[in-house]
Design a protein around this motif. Structure first.
Motif, PDB file in Angstrom:
ATOM      1  N   LYS A 145      -7.871   1.889  15.273  1.00  0.00           N
ATOM      2  CA  LYS A 145      -7.016   2.125  16.445  1.00  0.00           C
ATOM      3  C   LYS A 145      -6.037   0.978  16.637  1.00  0.00           C
ATOM      4  O   LYS A 145      -4.838   1.186  16.874  1.00  0.00           O
ATOM      5  CB  LYS A 145      -7.892   2.291  17.691  1.00  0.00           C
ATOM      6  N   PHE A 146      -6.526  -0.239  16.518  1.00  0.00           N
ATOM      7  CA  PHE A 146      -5.678  -1.411  16.760  1.00  0.00           C
ATOM      8  C   PHE A 146      -4.762  -1.699  15.570  1.00  0.00           C
ATOM      9  O   PHE A 146      -3.651  -2.194  15.745  1.00  0.00           O
ATOM     10  CB  PHE A 146      -6.546  -2.627  17.101  1.00  0.00           C
ATOM     11  N   ILE A 147      -5.242  -1.388  14.359  1.00  0.00           N
ATOM     12  CA  ILE A 147      -4.368  -1.529  13.185  1.00  0.00           C
ATOM     13  C   ILE A 147      -3.172  -0.588  13.327  1.00  0.00           C
ATOM     14  O   ILE A 147      -2.020  -0.982  13.116  1.00  0.00           O
ATOM     15  CB  ILE A 147      -5.131  -1.222  11.882  1.00  0.00           C
ATOM     16  N   ALA A 148      -3.450   0.650  13.709  1.00  0.00           N
ATOM     17  CA  ALA A 148      -2.384   1.641  13.887  1.00  0.00           C
ATOM     18  C   ALA A 148      -1.420   1.219  14.985  1.00  0.00           C
ATOM     19  O   ALA A 148      -0.191   1.354  14.841  1.00  0.00           O
ATOM     20  CB  ALA A 148      -2.995   3.006  14.210  1.00  0.00           C
ATOM     21  N   GLN A 149      -1.962   0.682  16.073  1.00  0.00           N
ATOM     22  CA  GLN A 149      -1.119   0.253  17.186  1.00  0.00           C
ATOM     23  C   GLN A 149      -0.210  -0.899  16.773  1.00  0.00           C
ATOM     24  O   GLN A 149       0.982  -0.925  17.109  1.00  0.00           O
ATOM     25  CB  GLN A 149      -1.999  -0.170  18.371  1.00  0.00           C
ATOM     26  N   ALA A 150      -0.756  -1.849  16.028  1.00  0.00           N
ATOM     27  CA  ALA A 150       0.030  -3.003  15.581  1.00  0.00           C
ATOM     28  C   ALA A 150       1.117  -2.573  14.599  1.00  0.00           C
ATOM     29  O   ALA A 150       2.259  -3.051  14.666  1.00  0.00           O
ATOM     30  CB  ALA A 150      -0.877  -4.043  14.947  1.00  0.00           C
ATOM     31  N   ILE A 151       0.786  -1.675  13.669  1.00  0.00           N
ATOM     32  CA  ILE A 151       1.785  -1.188  12.709  1.00  0.00           C
ATOM     33  C   ILE A 151       2.908  -0.458  13.439  1.00  0.00           C
ATOM     34  O   ILE A 151       4.092  -0.635  13.115  1.00  0.00           O
ATOM     35  CB  ILE A 151       1.120  -0.272  11.656  1.00  0.00           C
ATOM     36  N   SER A 152       2.560   0.350  14.423  1.00  0.00           N
ATOM     37  CA  SER A 152       3.580   1.072  15.191  1.00  0.00           C
ATOM     38  C   SER A 152       4.514   0.103  15.915  1.00  0.00           C
ATOM     39  O   SER A 152       5.724   0.334  15.995  1.00  0.00           O
ATOM     40  CB  SER A 152       2.915   2.021  16.205  1.00  0.00           C
ATOM     41  N   SER A 153       3.947  -0.979  16.424  1.00  0.00           N
ATOM     42  CA  SER A 153       4.774  -1.984  17.103  1.00  0.00           C
ATOM     43  C   SER A 153       5.778  -2.608  16.138  1.00  0.00           C
ATOM     44  O   SER A 153       6.944  -2.824  16.479  1.00  0.00           O
ATOM     45  CB  SER A 153       3.898  -3.078  17.716  1.00  0.00           C
ATOM     46  N   ILE A 154       5.331  -2.881  14.903  1.00  0.00           N
ATOM     47  CA  ILE A 154       6.219  -3.461  13.897  1.00  0.00           C
ATOM     48  C   ILE A 154       7.256  -2.440  13.450  1.00  0.00           C
ATOM     49  O   ILE A 154       8.453  -2.747  13.338  1.00  0.00           O
ATOM     50  CB  ILE A 154       5.408  -3.981  12.699  1.00  0.00           C
ATOM     51  N   GLU A 155       6.817  -1.212  13.211  1.00  0.00           N
ATOM     52  CA  GLU A 155       7.738  -0.160  12.769  1.00  0.00           C
ATOM     53  C   GLU A 155       8.832   0.112  13.795  1.00  0.00           C
ATOM     54  O   GLU A 155       9.998   0.300  13.446  1.00  0.00           O
ATOM     55  CB  GLU A 155       6.974   1.147  12.526  1.00  0.00           C
ATOM     56  N   ASN A 156       8.431   0.159  15.067  1.00  0.00           N
ATOM     57  CA  ASN A 156       9.360   0.541  16.121  1.00  0.00           C
ATOM     58  C   ASN A 156      10.110  -0.637  16.722  1.00  0.00           C
ATOM     59  O   ASN A 156      10.909  -0.463  17.643  1.00  0.00           O
ATOM     60  CB  ASN A 156       8.604   1.281  17.231  1.00  0.00           C
ATOM     61  N   ASN A 157       9.832  -1.838  16.193  1.00  0.00           N
ATOM     62  CA  ASN A 157      10.517  -3.054  16.673  1.00  0.00           C
ATOM     63  C   ASN A 157      10.388  -3.223  18.187  1.00  0.00           C
ATOM     64  O   ASN A 157      11.347  -3.602  18.866  1.00  0.00           O
ATOM     65  CB  ASN A 157      12.001  -3.023  16.282  1.00  0.00           C
ATOM     66  N   ASN A 158       9.207  -2.916  18.718  1.00  0.00           N
ATOM     67  CA  ASN A 158       9.064  -3.051  20.167  1.00  0.00           C
ATOM     68  C   ASN A 158       8.753  -4.499  20.546  1.00  0.00           C
ATOM     69  O   ASN A 158       8.699  -5.396  19.693  1.00  0.00           O
ATOM     70  CB  ASN A 158       8.022  -2.066  20.714  1.00  0.00           C
ATOM     71  N   LYS A 159       8.528  -4.732  21.819  1.00  0.00           N
ATOM     72  CA  LYS A 159       8.423  -6.110  22.321  1.00  0.00           C
ATOM     73  C   LYS A 159       7.208  -6.867  21.782  1.00  0.00           C
ATOM     74  O   LYS A 159       7.169  -8.101  21.830  1.00  0.00           O
ATOM     75  CB  LYS A 159       8.399  -6.105  23.843  1.00  0.00           C
ATOM     76  N   ASN A 207      11.589  -0.477   5.770  1.00  0.00           N
ATOM     77  CA  ASN A 207      12.231  -1.781   5.930  1.00  0.00           C
ATOM     78  C   ASN A 207      11.270  -2.865   6.395  1.00  0.00           C
ATOM     79  O   ASN A 207      11.484  -4.048   6.133  1.00  0.00           O
ATOM     80  CB  ASN A 207      13.393  -1.657   6.928  1.00  0.00           C
ATOM     81  N   ASN A 208      10.218  -2.484   7.119  1.00  0.00           N
ATOM     82  CA  ASN A 208       9.261  -3.464   7.642  1.00  0.00           C
ATOM     83  C   ASN A 208       8.004  -3.567   6.786  1.00  0.00           C
ATOM     84  O   ASN A 208       6.996  -4.098   7.237  1.00  0.00           O
ATOM     85  CB  ASN A 208       8.873  -3.080   9.077  1.00  0.00           C
ATOM     86  N   ILE A 209       8.066  -3.064   5.560  1.00  0.00           N
ATOM     87  CA  ILE A 209       6.855  -2.949   4.741  1.00  0.00           C
ATOM     88  C   ILE A 209       6.189  -4.298   4.484  1.00  0.00           C
ATOM     89  O   ILE A 209       4.963  -4.400   4.451  1.00  0.00           O
ATOM     90  CB  ILE A 209       7.169  -2.242   3.392  1.00  0.00           C
ATOM     91  N   VAL A 248      11.286 -15.442   1.086  1.00  0.00           N
ATOM     92  CA  VAL A 248      12.746 -15.607   1.137  1.00  0.00           C
ATOM     93  C   VAL A 248      13.406 -14.294   1.539  1.00  0.00           C
ATOM     94  O   VAL A 248      14.344 -14.265   2.345  1.00  0.00           O
ATOM     95  CB  VAL A 248      13.291 -16.087  -0.230  1.00  0.00           C
ATOM     96  N   ARG A 249      12.903 -13.178   1.001  1.00  0.00           N
ATOM     97  CA  ARG A 249      13.493 -11.876   1.332  1.00  0.00           C
ATOM     98  C   ARG A 249      13.332 -11.561   2.813  1.00  0.00           C
ATOM     99  O   ARG A 249      14.244 -11.026   3.449  1.00  0.00           O
ATOM    100  CB  ARG A 249      12.852 -10.768   0.499  1.00  0.00           C
ATOM    101  N   LYS A 250      12.165 -11.912   3.373  1.00  0.00           N
ATOM    102  CA  LYS A 250      11.956 -11.665   4.798  1.00  0.00           C
ATOM    103  C   LYS A 250      12.942 -12.468   5.646  1.00  0.00           C
ATOM    104  O   LYS A 250      13.476 -11.969   6.642  1.00  0.00           O
ATOM    105  CB  LYS A 250      10.517 -12.011   5.187  1.00  0.00           C
TER     106      LYS A 250
END
Length: 310
Positions: A16-30, A125-127, A262-264
């Motif tokens: 549940k928390f892994i999915a939530q964290a990935i969604s935050s990164i994917e969606n560029n939220n706060k 892009n956030n992979i 460097v790419r990041k």
């Protein structure tokens, strides 16, 4: 308090928390910046495997069998499956979690479909940030399956340790066109559905092609599989282990990790600049300029200079 709960959940490997964290990164939220900063200190080291190739080659079947194989060795696995972006939801269209669904009750397997969201190289892009998150959680293996856009996705090599290019016997006629890209990207070739006609022909074509790279320290192996019948998967895992040992012995793994970092940095600079540059005033100026002028009479360099003055 939310971020503390997420970090505790990540360390406990709660999906549940892994999915939530990935969604935050994917969606560029706060929460994205806080999560990324919180996972920087990390002693874990995941093996990152990229699977790419044209649509219909059997990438998902290969992924499925690799998960089974690694679980039989008691290794935890995360599969990041990059699909085309829906124009309506901005989410993943194909949803590989539906196709690879037998691990739903295994806490040591986490499968996530990611939308490519405009990425031209077959990966989200956030992979890299998402992979760092999964590594922080403590998964032993991370499998990246690219979108399969009908061409070899060259940027996958920057995100993984080992690249598997999956082909089918019918790919033989296309190899000549794809030759340069294949030579650059592949650490291992898989001829999937190798019980079909022309599998031997493709093997010969690839073998001849590899004569061109005999000055390299690592010569890609060619492995025949029939993934849906679990044929050749053991050989594939042996090949992956050999390549991993090569990376460690030659110190190339550290070079790959540095290049990712460097790419990041470069991607963040580009994204931050673009976000700050396109103010409402500049967007309005460009819209008016285009709508009131004949496109072919406009000078791009002059427009850019005018935008920079605003």
């Amino acid at each position: 308090m939310i971020i503390e709960d997420i970090l505790k959940g990540l360390k406990a490997k709660k999906h549940k928390f892994i999915a939530q964290a990935i969604s935050s990164i994917e969606n560029n939220n706060k929460l994205k910046k806080t999560i990324i900063n919180s996972i920087k200190t990390n002693d874990n080291r995941s093996i990152r495997i990229g699977i790419t190739g044209p649509p219909g080659a059997g990438k998902s079947s290969i992924t499925n069998q690799l998960i089974k194989k690694y679980r039989s060795e008691n290794k935890s696995v995360c599969a990041l499956l990059v699909d085309p972006t829906s124009p309506f939801s901005n989410g993943a269209v194909l949803g590989d979690r539906i196709r690879i669904n037998e691990f739903y009750d295994d806490n040591d397997v986490f499968i996530r479909s990611l939308a490519s969201r405009g990425s031209k190289g077959g990966l989200s892009n956030n992979i890299d940030y998402i992979a760092d998150l999964v590594e922080y959680v403590g998964f032993d293996i991370i499998i990246f399956e690219t979108v399969g856009v009908g061409q070899v996705e060259l940027d996958v090599i920057e995100s993984v340790d080992s690249v598997i290019v999956v082909l089918v016997p019918e790919s033989g006629d296309d190899i000549q066109i794809m030759k340069a890209g294949l030579i650059e990207i592949a650490d291992l070739y898989v001829i999937n559905k190798s019980d079909r006609e022309d599998a031997d022909k493709l093997f010969i074509i690839l073998s001849n092609m590899l004569q061109l790279v005999n000055n390299k320290n690592w010569i890609p192996e060619i492995i025949k599989t029939v993934a849906i019948e679990n044929i050749g998967i053991n050989d594939l895992c042996v090949g992956l282990d050999k390549h991993k040992d090569y990376l460690y012995d030659s110190n190339q793994l550290n070079d790959k990790i540095r290049l990712r970092y460097v790419r990041k940095i470069k991607n963040k600079l580009i994204n931050d600049f673009e976000h700050s540059f396109w103010t409402a005033e500049r967007i309005d100026f460009l819209d008016k300029k285009i709508s009131k002028s004949k496109i072919y009479d406009l000078d791009i360099n002059i427009i850019i200079k005018d935008l920079q003055k605003i």
